[in-house]
Write a protein that holds these residues in place. Sequence first.
Motif, PDB file in Angstrom:
ATOM      1  N   HIS A  27       0.784  -1.106   0.186  1.00 30.08           N
ATOM      2  CA  HIS A  27      -0.070   0.154  -0.048  1.00 30.08           C
ATOM      3  C   HIS A  27       0.899   1.316  -0.046  1.00 30.08           C
ATOM      4  O   HIS A  27       0.718   2.245  -0.786  1.00 30.08           O
ATOM      5  N   ASN A  31       1.067   4.177  -2.804  1.00 27.60           N
ATOM      6  CA  ASN A  31       0.731   5.438  -2.537  1.00 27.60           C
ATOM      7  C   ASN A  31       1.946   6.616  -3.386  1.00 27.60           C
ATOM      8  O   ASN A  31       1.772   7.586  -3.795  1.00 27.60           O
ATOM      9  N   GLN A  55      -7.132   1.503   0.806  1.00 29.20           N
ATOM     10  CA  GLN A  55      -7.133   2.063   2.230  1.00 29.20           C
ATOM     11  C   GLN A  55      -8.272   1.275   2.871  1.00 29.20           C
ATOM     12  O   GLN A  55      -8.310   0.836   4.108  1.00 29.20           O
TER      13      GLN A  55
END
Length: 89
Positions: A27, A31, A55
């Motif tokens: 993740h 990002n 998320q």
Amino acid sequence: MRINQEEGSKRVRERTLWAEGVLPAAHQRLNQAATAIPADCAALPFADALRELVQVQADTTGFVTRHDFAEILERHFPPDLPDPDRTTE
């Protein structure tokens, strides 16, 4: 049959633990990659929607509900609303 069930259950637990360990770092990489996309790039809404979906997935027990999914997509890809100043001839 019981052996197969136990083995299947064991595989599910192992995969769940693996995913829990991998997801935070993956993740973070997502990002970082998404923040590098220029603001005028056509792919930005896709990246933003994916970031938000990941998320939500990370914040839940591993399941994004249909209404959460729909809200996110509506937010990033709103329907084309008619232009009140445009008239048809």
